[in-house]
Design a protein around this motif. Structure first.
Motif, PDB file in Angstrom:
ATOM      1  N   TRP A 151      -4.542  -1.440   3.134  1.00 22.69           N
ATOM      2  CA  TRP A 151      -4.486  -0.006   2.857  1.00 22.69           C
ATOM      3  C   TRP A 151      -4.933   0.793   4.090  1.00 22.69           C
ATOM      4  O   TRP A 151      -4.253   1.699   4.543  1.00 22.69           O
ATOM      5  CB  TRP A 151      -5.368   0.295   1.649  1.00 22.69           C
ATOM      6  CG  TRP A 151      -5.485   1.718   1.246  1.00 22.69           C
ATOM      7  CD1 TRP A 151      -6.438   2.611   1.646  1.00 22.69           C
ATOM      8  CD2 TRP A 151      -4.634   2.441   0.350  1.00 22.69           C
ATOM      9  NE1 TRP A 151      -6.235   3.830   1.043  1.00 22.69           N
ATOM     10  CE2 TRP A 151      -5.136   3.757   0.246  1.00 22.69           C
ATOM     11  CE3 TRP A 151      -3.503   2.093  -0.389  1.00 22.69           C
ATOM     12  CZ2 TRP A 151      -4.551   4.729  -0.559  1.00 22.69           C
ATOM     13  CZ3 TRP A 151      -2.914   3.061  -1.193  1.00 22.69           C
ATOM     14  CH2 TRP A 151      -3.435   4.362  -1.264  1.00 22.69           C
ATOM     15  N   GLN A 200       0.696   4.335  -2.910  1.00 20.94           N
ATOM     16  CA  GLN A 200       0.389   5.724  -2.609  1.00 20.94           C
ATOM     17  C   GLN A 200       1.390   6.669  -3.282  1.00 20.94           C
ATOM     18  O   GLN A 200       1.059   7.788  -3.626  1.00 20.94           O
ATOM     19  CB  GLN A 200       0.374   5.959  -1.103  1.00 20.94           C
ATOM     20  CG  GLN A 200      -0.093   7.350  -0.746  1.00 20.94           C
ATOM     21  CD  GLN A 200       0.030   7.633   0.726  1.00 20.94           C
ATOM     22  OE1 GLN A 200       0.897   7.115   1.401  1.00 20.94           O
ATOM     23  NE2 GLN A 200      -0.857   8.473   1.219  1.00 20.94           N
ATOM     24  N   PRO A 252       0.794  -1.230   0.000  1.00 20.74           N
ATOM     25  CA  PRO A 252       0.000   0.000   0.000  1.00 20.74           C
ATOM     26  C   PRO A 252       0.828   1.283   0.000  1.00 20.74           C
ATOM     27  O   PRO A 252       0.514   2.221  -0.740  1.00 20.74           O
ATOM     28  CB  PRO A 252      -0.842  -0.121   1.274  1.00 20.74           C
ATOM     29  CG  PRO A 252      -1.008  -1.594   1.442  1.00 20.74           C
ATOM     30  CD  PRO A 252       0.318  -2.183   1.011  1.00 20.74           C
ATOM     31  N   ILE A 310     -10.375   3.359  -2.674  1.00 21.38           N
ATOM     32  CA  ILE A 310      -9.128   4.111  -2.657  1.00 21.38           C
ATOM     33  C   ILE A 310      -9.284   5.268  -3.651  1.00 21.38           C
ATOM     34  O   ILE A 310      -9.712   5.057  -4.791  1.00 21.38           O
ATOM     35  CB  ILE A 310      -7.941   3.209  -3.049  1.00 21.38           C
ATOM     36  CG1 ILE A 310      -7.760   2.111  -2.000  1.00 21.38           C
ATOM     37  CG2 ILE A 310      -6.664   4.035  -3.204  1.00 21.38           C
ATOM     38  CD1 ILE A 310      -6.729   1.054  -2.377  1.00 21.38           C
TER      39      ILE A 310
END
Length: 105
Positions: free
Chosen positions: A86, A7, A3, A28
């Motif tokens: 996440w 990002q 995760p 997300i």
């Protein structure tokens, strides 16, 4: 892909393969929703030149979809641990209907 690595990516195509109730509970930011059963019919919506990261709740379903895309010539990876991992890392989920904070369903 972890995760925190996702990002930091800005060129990746994030494809969420979860069911409607999961998607509407929280996604997300920046993810594109493509149900598992629709992915084969919607391949033309993905750019072959850009990497794809697939995501589901835990990473199991999306792992199969990453393999499916790889077999068809896409550079695809799975989000390890899915939206569960996440959120465990403190990263945000948003409800697609109003962008308010979401949750894992």
């Amino acid at each position: 892909m972890e995760p925190n690595q996702l990002q930091q990516q800005d060129r990746v195509q994030l494809v969420d393969v979860r069911e409607p109730s999961e998607w509407y509970a929280g996604r997300i930011p920046g993810a594109r929703w493509m149900l598992m059963g629709e992915l084969s019919r919607r391949l033309d919506e993905l750019e072959r030149e850009r990497p794809v990261v697939t995501v589901c709740r835990s990473g199991h379903r999306s792992s199969r979809m990453a393999d499916y895309l790889t077999e068809r010539g896409y550079r695809a990876e799975n989000l390890d641990g899915g939206v569960t991992a996440w959120t465990e890392q403190g990263l945000p989920l948003r409800r697609p209907q109003d962008e308010k904070p979401g949750e894992v369903a």
